[in-house]
Design an enzyme around this catalytic site. Structure first.
Site, PDB file in Angstrom:
ATOM      1  CD  GLU A  18      -2.892  -1.124   2.163  1.00 11.65           C
ATOM      2  OE1 GLU A  18      -4.174  -1.027   1.999  1.00 11.65           O
ATOM      3  OE2 GLU A  18      -2.438  -1.727   3.143  1.00 11.65           O
ATOM      4  CD  GLU A  77      -3.452  -6.342   3.940  1.00 10.43           C
ATOM      5  OE1 GLU A  77      -2.935  -5.189   3.940  1.00 10.43           O
ATOM      6  OE2 GLU A  77      -3.778  -6.844   2.841  1.00 10.43           O
TER       7      GLU A  77
END
Length: 257
Positions: free
Chosen positions: A110, A130
């Site tokens: 990210e 995740e």
């Protein structure tokens, strides 16, 4: 130099290195806040025009949130500028390049997605895993990835958490260049040098217009938008220096105004 990241200035270029190699450059709150401070200083310094972010060692750019720290009861604290001091930094008009060496996982990916360019070594691997650990890519990954590579390709990564090698990342469109292992930082410096050949005021106006324009509903609205850096471009010394240098057949001397 901080405890968890190192800072190097080279003329108008800033290189920030995440320095937790024993933890695969995973970030805990103190590291996040150090990076926040580093990029605050970059944003505020008129003599710094481009930044590179990379990770120490050759195993990982960053494996994201430090789950070991979290599992031991460590609090989850993120600065206002987001994970790594970058993922929520929507007002930064100076370019940032990610030099990805090894794993860029979860929040590490990210951070890279929040940069303007990604240069990846051949051994780089990207993923948003995740969901595999009961979490979600909440630092922008779920929104940046579909915007950068398209919905279907992004969902193929988001819904599986699968690992994507550097070559596939280039094919998908989120990697700008793949370089030999160990040369990610050198590759990022080459891109930075090309950017630094341009007027910094023009670069800021270009980045702001391109990014803010994407928020508009259509092309006409984007082109008619109000972009403060464009106004500053017309008032800058560079706006006169560029044409003058071209006419005089010499290299322009840019300023940071």
């Amino acid at each position: 130099m901080g405890e968890f990241c190192t800072i190097e200035r080279d003329g108008h270029l800033l290189t920030v290195t995440i320095n937790r190699p024993a933890a695969m450059n995973a970030l805990h709150p103190p590291a996040n806040f150090e990076l926040h401070d580093a990029f605050d200083a970059f944003a505020a310094d008129p003599d710094l025009w481009v930044a590179i972010i990379t990770g120490a060692g050759d195993r990982a750019f960053s494996t994201g949130n430090d789950l070991v720290f979290q599992a031991k009861g460590g609090a989850i604290e993120i600065p206002p500028s987001g994970f790594g001091g970058l993922t929520n930094r929507f007002d930064l008009t100076k370019p940032v390049i990610a030099a990805v060496n090894g794993f860029a996982m979860g929040g590490g990916f990210e951070i890279a997605l929040a940069c303007d360019l990604i240069v990846a070594s051949e051994n780089a691997v990207f993923a948003l895993p995740e969901p595999r650990v009961g979490l979600a890519a909440l630092a922008g990954g779920m929104h940046r990835l579909p915007r950068q590579i398209g919905q279907k390709a992004a969902m193929g990564m988001l819904l599986t958490g699968r690992r994507v090698p550097a070559a596939e990342g280039k094919d998908l469109g989120f990697v700008n260049e793949v370089v030999p292992e160990g040369e990610a930082l050198a590759g990022a410096r080459r891109w930075a040098e090309m950017i630094l050949e341009c007027a910094p005021s023009s670069i800021r106006a270009t980045k702001e217009s391109a990014m803010r324009g994407l928020e508009q509903p259509g092309l006409e609205a984007a082109m008619m938008g109000n972009y403060p850096e464009v106004g500053r471009l017309f008032m800058s010394k560079n706006f006169r220096e560029g044409p003058r240098a071209f006419a005089e057949k010499r290299k322009p001397v840019w300023t940071g105004d």
